[in-house]
Motif scaffolding. Sequence first.
Motif, mmCIF file in Angstrom:
data_model
loop_
_atom_site.group_PDB
_atom_site.id
_atom_site.type_symbol
_atom_site.label_atom_id
_atom_site.label_comp_id
_atom_site.label_asym_id
_atom_site.label_seq_id
_atom_site.Cartn_x
_atom_site.Cartn_y
_atom_site.Cartn_z
ATOM 1 N N GLU A 38 34.279 13.970 -16.534
ATOM 2 C CA GLU A 38 33.301 14.537 -17.468
ATOM 3 C C GLU A 38 33.539 16.032 -17.654
ATOM 4 O O GLU A 38 33.479 16.548 -18.768
ATOM 5 N N ILE B 271 33.934 10.601 -11.608
ATOM 6 C CA ILE B 271 33.295 10.576 -12.925
ATOM 7 C C ILE B 271 32.954 12.000 -13.344
ATOM 8 O O ILE B 271 33.172 12.396 -14.483
ATOM 9 N N TYR C 237 25.227 11.400 -16.827
ATOM 10 C CA TYR C 237 25.809 11.615 -15.504
ATOM 11 C C TYR C 237 24.713 11.714 -14.436
ATOM 12 O O TYR C 237 24.826 11.137 -13.360
#
Length: 129
Positions: free
Chosen positions: A17, A13, A101
């Motif tokens: 990102e 992730i 995040y």
Amino acid sequence: MHKQRHRKRYNLIWKKESKSQKDIEKPFANTLEESDSNPALPSSCMITKSTTPVFTNRLIVFLMTMLSSAGQANYSSASTASMRYDLMFTYQRLSVEIGLYAKDGVDLMIKNGWLEELFQVPEPSNQKK
């Protein structure tokens, strides 16, 4: 092995990102350079090709979450201090993305029991009334 899979997913992730932020960083860096300001160095300049894990999953997730939270605070501070409206929106957008995040990291630490309660001072047994 189960915790390793979650940590890898969390890293993926972050990688996704980071790639999405590169689209923002180039024009953003150009804007800063045009104003005679130096943009920050990318973190990719410090990556090695080693595949041997040096740190535990717990430490990696903790540090990534804390650094993300610090980055979010920096973006928010920059947004409030900036006198340029064209940069304020970019700072706020980055702040929200990094904050989400960091929240994922905290959720992962809670799920795996890695988030510990801070030390607390015990209450005195004989309180004065």
